[in-house]
Design a protein around this motif. Structure first.
Motif, PDB file in Angstrom:
ATOM      1  N   ALA A 113      -1.912  -2.889 -25.831  1.00 43.91           N
ATOM      2  CA  ALA A 113      -2.341  -2.552 -24.476  1.00 43.91           C
ATOM      3  C   ALA A 113      -1.525  -1.372 -23.968  1.00 43.91           C
ATOM      4  CB  ALA A 113      -2.167  -3.750 -23.547  1.00 43.91           C
ATOM      5  N   PHE A 114      -2.216  -0.478 -23.231  1.00 41.94           N
ATOM      6  CA  PHE A 114      -1.601   0.775 -22.807  1.00 41.94           C
ATOM      7  C   PHE A 114      -2.059   1.132 -21.389  1.00 41.94           C
ATOM      8  CE2 PHE A 114      -2.766   0.711 -27.237  1.00 41.94           C
ATOM      9  CZ  PHE A 114      -1.621   1.093 -27.906  1.00 41.94           C
ATOM     10  N   ARG A 145      -7.085  -1.335 -23.866  1.00 44.06           N
ATOM     11  CA  ARG A 145      -6.692  -2.404 -24.793  1.00 44.06           C
ATOM     12  C   ARG A 145      -7.451  -2.205 -26.096  1.00 44.06           C
ATOM     13  NH1 ARG A 145      -7.905  -8.500 -23.215  1.00 44.06           N
ATOM     14  NH2 ARG A 145      -9.991  -7.885 -23.943  1.00 44.06           N
ATOM     15  N   SER A 146      -6.697  -2.060 -27.157  1.00 44.39           N
ATOM     16  CA  SER A 146      -7.293  -1.843 -28.477  1.00 44.39           C
ATOM     17  C   SER A 146      -6.902  -3.002 -29.381  1.00 44.39           C
ATOM     18  CB  SER A 146      -6.796  -0.512 -29.072  1.00 44.39           C
ATOM     19  OG  SER A 146      -7.288  -0.327 -30.376  1.00 44.39           O
ATOM     20  N   ARG A 147      -7.897  -3.701 -29.876  1.00 42.99           N
ATOM     21  CA  ARG A 147      -7.621  -4.768 -30.828  1.00 42.99           C
ATOM     22  C   ARG A 147      -8.727  -4.783 -31.876  1.00 42.99           C
ATOM     23  NH1 ARG A 147      -8.383 -10.035 -26.829  1.00 42.99           N
ATOM     24  NH2 ARG A 147     -10.582  -9.714 -26.297  1.00 42.99           N
ATOM     25  N   ARG A 148      -8.534  -5.565 -32.897  1.00 40.71           N
ATOM     26  CA  ARG A 148      -9.483  -5.524 -34.008  1.00 40.71           C
ATOM     27  C   ARG A 148     -10.885  -5.858 -33.520  1.00 40.71           C
ATOM     28  NH1 ARG A 148      -8.705  -8.348 -39.946  1.00 40.71           N
ATOM     29  NH2 ARG A 148     -10.639  -7.520 -40.864  1.00 40.71           N
ATOM     30  N   VAL A 153     -11.722  -0.042 -22.052  1.00 37.54           N
ATOM     31  CA  VAL A 153     -11.164   1.045 -21.248  1.00 37.54           C
ATOM     32  C   VAL A 153     -11.494   0.763 -19.785  1.00 37.54           C
ATOM     33  CG1 VAL A 153     -11.099   3.530 -20.858  1.00 37.54           C
ATOM     34  CG2 VAL A 153     -11.570   2.644 -23.163  1.00 37.54           C
ATOM     35  N   VAL A 154     -10.456   0.582 -18.970  1.00 38.57           N
ATOM     36  CA  VAL A 154     -10.630   0.263 -17.552  1.00 38.57           C
ATOM     37  C   VAL A 154     -10.143   1.444 -16.726  1.00 38.57           C
ATOM     38  CG1 VAL A 154     -10.114  -1.377 -15.705  1.00 38.57           C
ATOM     39  CG2 VAL A 154     -10.200  -2.176 -18.084  1.00 38.57           C
ATOM     40  N   LEU A 155     -11.020   1.996 -15.906  1.00 34.54           N
ATOM     41  CA  LEU A 155     -10.651   3.117 -15.048  1.00 34.54           C
ATOM     42  C   LEU A 155      -9.939   2.613 -13.802  1.00 34.54           C
ATOM     43  CD1 LEU A 155     -11.016   6.237 -14.558  1.00 34.54           C
ATOM     44  CD2 LEU A 155     -12.999   5.597 -13.157  1.00 34.54           C
ATOM     45  N   GLN A 156      -8.732   3.145 -13.563  1.00 36.14           N
ATOM     46  CA  GLN A 156      -8.002   2.823 -12.341  1.00 36.14           C
ATOM     47  C   GLN A 156      -8.089   3.944 -11.309  1.00 36.14           C
ATOM     48  OE1 GLN A 156      -6.861  -0.076 -11.762  1.00 36.14           O
ATOM     49  NE2 GLN A 156      -6.936  -0.949 -13.822  1.00 36.14           N
TER      50      GLN A 156
END
Length: 233
Positions: A113-114, A145-148, A153-156
């Motif tokens: 998560a980033f 959040r990148s997972r298998r 992608v959430v815009l803030q």
């Protein structure tokens, strides 16, 4: 001889006359770690070493956080990259425009998560990639959040264009707009949009003091030697 060539030759000649030297990878330094919690490593080829607060980060290396760990990196143009636990990213490509901005910067997110906050470069300079998506930004704060098998992608703040690797794209224009890309097999993926995301980076921000603070490194960083980068190295 064109202007760029003349500039490079002049810069390199001046460096030679002045005896400019330094660490072998000094001209690759593109930012630094401003927050490190527990286990944060740099991986370059077969080499692994811990990252501490104040350490530089360089091109073509992977930054990885461990369990219950976190980090925040600030690039030369004041792009802020926050990583949660068990996350990895690679700084694939950087081409400097000047001492405080990029003409081209590519960041590859592995798993985890980033939070991504754009800096002072032109928004077209940024390219964010995950195993399933390519992400463009326009003055943006993004939670990713990148997972298998899935990228979310959430815009803030700002706006973003999110595409699958087969060029199915969505525009995120309002806070809370979310793109979800899922693998469907045989190298294919599907993308959908929602305005009610089931996740954001906010909880990770709360759990680690300073993780989501935004630092303007460009206004306080000491002058760097950009000769090699500006000349295409």
């Amino acid at each position: 001889m064109n202007l760029r060539r003349r500039t490079c030759v002049a810069a390199l000649s001046a460096a030679a006359l002045l005896g400019v030297a330094g660490p072998a990878r000094a001209d690759n330094r593109i930012g630094e770690a401003v927050l490190v919690q527990k286990d944060v490593l740099r991986i370059a080829g077969a080499s692994t070493s811990p990252i501490n607060v104040g350490d530089g980060v360089v091109r073509n290396e992977t930054v990885r956080t461990g369990t219950d760990s976190a980090a925040r990196l600030v690039m030369i143009d004041s792009t802020n990259l926050s990583l949660g636990a068990n996350a990895s990213l690679t700084l694939d490509r950087t081409v400097f425009n000047d001492e405080t901005s990029y003409r081209d910067i590519a960041i590859r997110l592995g798993t985890g998560a980033f939070r991504f906050v754009t800096g002072h470069s032109e928004k077209t300079a940024y390219k964010i990639n995950t195993p399933l998506a390519t992400i463009g930004v326009r003055g943006t704060i993004l939670d990713i959040r990148s997972r298998r098998g899935e990228t979310m992608v959430v815009l803030q703040e700002g706006a973003s264009r999110v595409c699958t690797l087969t060029f199915q794209c969505l525009e995120l224009t309002q806070p809370g707009d979310t793109a979800i890309i899922t693998a469907t097999g045989q190298g294919r993926s599907a993308i959908r949009k929602t305005s009610n995301p089931s996740w954001s980076f906010a909880a990770t921000c709360t759990s680690t003091s300073g993780l989501c603070t935004v630092t303007d490194l460009a206004s306080s960083a000491p002058p760097q030697d950009f000769t090699g980068i500006l000349c295409g190295r």
